[in-house]
Design an enzyme around this catalytic site. Structure first.
Site, mmCIF file in Angstrom:
data_model
loop_
_atom_site.group_PDB
_atom_site.id
_atom_site.type_symbol
_atom_site.label_atom_id
_atom_site.label_comp_id
_atom_site.label_asym_id
_atom_site.label_seq_id
_atom_site.Cartn_x
_atom_site.Cartn_y
_atom_site.Cartn_z
ATOM 1 N N ASN A 134 0.802 -1.242 0.000
ATOM 2 C CA ASN A 134 0.000 0.000 0.000
ATOM 3 C C ASN A 134 0.829 1.283 0.000
ATOM 4 O OD1 ASN A 134 0.683 -0.622 2.672
ATOM 5 N ND2 ASN A 134 -1.104 0.439 3.478
ATOM 6 N N GLY A 176 2.433 -5.690 7.327
ATOM 7 C CA GLY A 176 1.310 -6.256 6.576
ATOM 8 C C GLY A 176 0.219 -6.696 7.529
ATOM 9 N N GLU A 181 4.715 -4.873 12.017
ATOM 10 C CA GLU A 181 3.972 -3.626 11.827
ATOM 11 C C GLU A 181 2.647 -4.002 11.185
ATOM 12 O OE1 GLU A 181 4.815 -0.577 12.760
ATOM 13 O OE2 GLU A 181 6.753 -1.138 13.587
ATOM 14 N N CYS A 203 -2.559 2.011 6.663
ATOM 15 C CA CYS A 203 -2.617 1.285 7.938
ATOM 16 C C CYS A 203 -3.116 2.170 9.078
ATOM 17 C CB CYS A 203 -1.269 0.686 8.280
ATOM 18 S SG CYS A 203 0.049 1.900 8.386
ATOM 19 N N GLU A 241 -10.836 -4.670 10.082
ATOM 20 C CA GLU A 241 -10.239 -3.470 9.471
ATOM 21 C C GLU A 241 -10.806 -3.312 8.055
ATOM 22 O OE1 GLU A 241 -6.044 -3.935 8.805
ATOM 23 O OE2 GLU A 241 -5.738 -1.811 8.391
HETATM 24 P P1 NAD Z 1 0.555 -7.833 1.305
HETATM 25 O O1 NAD Z 1 -0.532 -8.722 0.824
HETATM 26 O O2 NAD Z 1 1.353 -7.050 0.334
HETATM 27 O O3 NAD Z 1 1.481 -8.737 2.223
HETATM 28 C C1 NAD Z 1 2.655 -8.253 2.840
HETATM 29 C C2 NAD Z 1 3.789 -9.227 2.590
HETATM 30 O O4 NAD Z 1 3.464 -10.519 3.124
HETATM 31 C C3 NAD Z 1 4.089 -9.442 1.103
HETATM 32 O O5 NAD Z 1 5.464 -9.247 0.868
HETATM 33 C C4 NAD Z 1 3.641 -10.859 0.853
HETATM 34 O O6 NAD Z 1 4.421 -11.522 -0.128
HETATM 35 C C5 NAD Z 1 3.809 -11.530 2.198
HETATM 36 N N1 NAD Z 1 2.903 -12.670 2.348
HETATM 37 C C6 NAD Z 1 1.604 -12.730 1.982
HETATM 38 N N2 NAD Z 1 1.076 -13.943 2.311
HETATM 39 C C7 NAD Z 1 2.069 -14.657 2.884
HETATM 40 C C8 NAD Z 1 2.157 -15.973 3.452
HETATM 41 N N3 NAD Z 1 1.115 -16.802 3.479
HETATM 42 N N4 NAD Z 1 3.329 -16.366 3.964
HETATM 43 C C9 NAD Z 1 4.392 -15.521 3.954
HETATM 44 N N5 NAD Z 1 4.366 -14.267 3.446
HETATM 45 C C10 NAD Z 1 3.235 -13.840 2.898
HETATM 46 O O7 NAD Z 1 0.003 -6.729 2.299
HETATM 47 P P2 NAD Z 1 -1.279 -6.801 3.199
HETATM 48 O O8 NAD Z 1 -1.042 -7.746 4.317
HETATM 49 O O9 NAD Z 1 -2.528 -6.910 2.398
HETATM 50 O O10 NAD Z 1 -1.217 -5.292 3.760
HETATM 51 C C11 NAD Z 1 -2.320 -4.715 4.319
HETATM 52 C C12 NAD Z 1 -2.303 -4.894 5.834
HETATM 53 O O11 NAD Z 1 -1.064 -4.422 6.323
HETATM 54 C C13 NAD Z 1 -3.360 -4.095 6.529
HETATM 55 O O12 NAD Z 1 -3.834 -4.830 7.620
HETATM 56 C C14 NAD Z 1 -2.609 -2.869 7.017
HETATM 57 O O13 NAD Z 1 -3.194 -2.247 8.122
HETATM 58 C C15 NAD Z 1 -1.284 -3.454 7.333
HETATM 59 N N6 NAD Z 1 -0.251 -2.440 7.208
HETATM 60 C C16 NAD Z 1 0.398 -2.053 8.333
HETATM 61 C C17 NAD Z 1 1.354 -1.043 8.239
HETATM 62 C C18 NAD Z 1 2.109 -0.560 9.441
HETATM 63 O O14 NAD Z 1 3.069 0.190 9.257
HETATM 64 N N7 NAD Z 1 1.746 -0.941 10.642
HETATM 65 C C19 NAD Z 1 1.624 -0.458 7.015
HETATM 66 C C20 NAD Z 1 0.937 -0.898 5.893
HETATM 67 C C21 NAD Z 1 0.014 -1.897 6.000
#
Ligand code: NAD
Length: 501
Positions: free
Chosen positions: A115, A188, A210, A245, A339
């Site tokens: 994101n 994530g 995070e 996030c 969320e």
């Molecule tokens: P995403 O789907 O891009 O996943 C993040 C990473 O996890 C990727 O590199 C992906 O390859 C890896 N991944 C996905 N599935 C996996 C698995 N089964 N096993 C191992 N690795 C795997 O991102 P997302 O999770 O959709 O991001 C959105 C979420 O992240 C929301 O909940 C958001 O609030 C949170 N977020 C938090 C922050 C923060 O700084 N706290 C920032 C951005 C997003």
């Protein structure tokens, strides 16, 4: 496997990449702080040179305006590099008087989300490099243009002995997580966060997570000006089309100010994006079909009142969801289940602030919490809730505060970073005490060694006890100087006239 835009790293090449980074860490190049600075300066220059490529890549991934990518993804990273370059000599200094050295952890992995695909992988990278680690980066496969831009940036300006990029989806990340790192840094969702935490546990290594959560906004009846409140709340909702996030998840508003607040929200949407936001070059798209369907299922199942905010409709082919405000939402509405991560704003009306706070406190601690009201009302909220971060009379902007710890609590995250906090996250604090071989003299030294039996040794336990009590005494003596200086300063201040203090 590959995406059409990036080639995924072959599974059997992943362990070699990690081994390369472990070997280069052992060579010790990163022990040299001037080499770390040179890498950070190269990254700064690379960001300038790649600015347009990066901004265009994010636009290609989910339609965000390039100007916003410069504001939210590129400038904050440049600012963070500047902070590190200015302060890292100081951060790296041993803490006195105990002589706690800041040493690199080793080889670390940083897994980023889609994101804010540049900032959320490069901000931790800055801390990892400043602290002297070698790094493997894993950008999100969901933003492939951005992932490619990261690889181009890294290969163009950073030493391949120091940073490498691994591309891929679940299979590649799973393989990556089998490798031994000294720290696992993940941004994530919480479900994958648990997988990363388990991987770190397998290697008894450190982990930073995070994560996200439902970040509420509370609008009190005593808010002094609803105009800026509405603007800041709606911006905090719609920035990145709600895919932030720390973005606003839902609003809890006092009944007496709700109608006016909604009117101002509607004005904001029209001023920012017009009557047809789908045609605005500044309104981003949802990242993929799966998320588009998830969001629309929630909107279609709400029992609240979906307001008319603009004149166009959701469009799956374009992954477009218009700014959506849902009034009269109850605490048990489907929109309140998880969320949202969407341009959808549920509004819950409250009469009693304690009831509203009761709702917040009976759910997972959010990553951020925002309160709009008088100082007294805001402080009451902060004193009676928990969250990763909190902000009065604004939203999201605490991220820009620089050198503030950023991180969640409970299900919104583990650990913190930014500025010195990043440096500390990626450092081992090693206590190193230096003693002289000739002190204490061997006769005194012998009192801690056996034998303890026999009359001639009866003095030893008492002597040993005395030696141990000498240690705190020695520490007390070391503290006398600063204590006296502090007292003298206090006396000086007390002696000055009040107006000059
Ligand atoms: P995403 O789907 O891009 O996943 C993040 C990473 O996890 C990727 O590199 C992906 O390859 C890896 N991944 C996905 N599935 C996996 C698995 N089964 N096993 C191992 N690795 C795997 O991102 P997302 O999770 O959709 O991001 C959105 C979420 O992240 C929301 O909940 C958001 O609030 C949170 N977020 C938090 C922050 C923060 O700084 N706290 C920032 C951005 C997003």
């Amino acid at each position: 496997m590959s995406d059409t835009i990036v080639t995924y790293t072959p599974i059997d090449a992943i362990s070699t990449t990690v081994q390369d980074m472990r070997s280069s860490f052992k060579k010790g190049t990163m022990r040299d702080i001037s080499f770390r600075k040179q890498q950070l300066k190269a990254l700064m220059a690379g960001l300038r040179a790649h600015e347009k490529l990066i901004a265009d890549a994010i636009t290609a991934d989910f339609g965000r305006a390039p100007q916003e990518s410069i504001f939210y993804d590129i400038l904050p990273v440049q600012f963070e590099i500047g902070q590190a370059l200015l302060n890292m000599d100081k951060w790296a200094q041993p803490d006195k008087p105990a002589l706690v050295r800041k040493e690199p952890l080793g080889t670390v992995v940083i897994i980023g989300p889609w994101n804010y695909p540049i900032r959320l992988i490069l901000l931790p990278l800055i801390g990892a490099l400043a602290a002297g680690n070698t790094v493997v980066l894993k950008p999100s496969e969901l933003a492939p243009n951005s992932a490619r831009a990261i690889e181009n940036l890294v290969t163009d300006c950073l030493d391949p002995e120091v940073v490498r990029v691994v591309h891929g989806g679940v299979a590649e990340t799973t393989e990556l997580l089998k490798q031994r790192f000294e720290h696992y840094f993940y941004t994530g969702n919480g479900m994958v966060g648990k997988i990363v935490a388990k991987a770190a546990a397998e290697h008894l290594a450190g982990v930073t997570l995070e994560l996200g959560g439902k970040s509420p906004v509370i609008v009190h009846e005593d808010v002094s000006d609803l105009g800026p409140a509405a603007t800041r709340i709606m911006w905090g909702k719609l920035v990145n089309a709600g895919q932030t996030c720390v973005g606003v998840d839902y609003v809890l508003v006092h009944r007496s100010v709700k109608d006016r607040l909604i009117e101002l929200f509607l004005n904001y949407i029209e001023n920012a994006y017009g009557r047809l936001p789908q045609k605005s070059a500044d309104y981003p798209r949802i990242i993929n079909d799966r998320h588009w369907q998830r969001i629309m299922a929630l909107v279609n199942s709400t029992k609240g009142t979906v307001l008319h905010t603009c004149d166009d409709q959701p469009d799956q082919n374009d992954r477009y969801i218009p700014p959506t405000i849902v009034d009269n939402v109850s605490f048990d509405d489907p929109l309140m289940s998880d969320e949202l991560f969407a341009p959808v704003l549920p509004i819950i009306t409250y009469d009693s602030l304690d009831e509203a706070l009761g709702y917040v406190n009976s759910h997972d601690q959010p990553l951020a919490l925002y309160s709009f009201g008088s100082d007294k009302s805001n402080e009451y909220v902060f004193a009676n809730t928990r969250s990763g971060g909190a902000l009065a009379n604004d939203t999201v902007f605490h991220l820009a505060a620089g050198n503030f710890p950023f991180g969640g609590t409970g299900p919104s995250g583990v650990g913190r970073y930014m500025g010195k906090y990043s440096f500390d996250t990626f450092s081992h604090h090693r206590s190193v005490l230096k003693k002289a071989i000739a002190f204490p003299p061997p006769s005194v030294d012998s009192l801690r060694f056996p034998p303890y039996q026999g009359e001639e040794n009866a003095w030893k336990p008492k002597g040993f006890g005395l030696l141990l009590t000498m240690v705190p005494l020695w520490r007390l003596m070391v503290s006398v100087g600063p204590l006296l200086r502090g007292m003298a300063k206090g006396r000086d201040m007390a002696a000055k006239p009040a107006s000059k203090q």
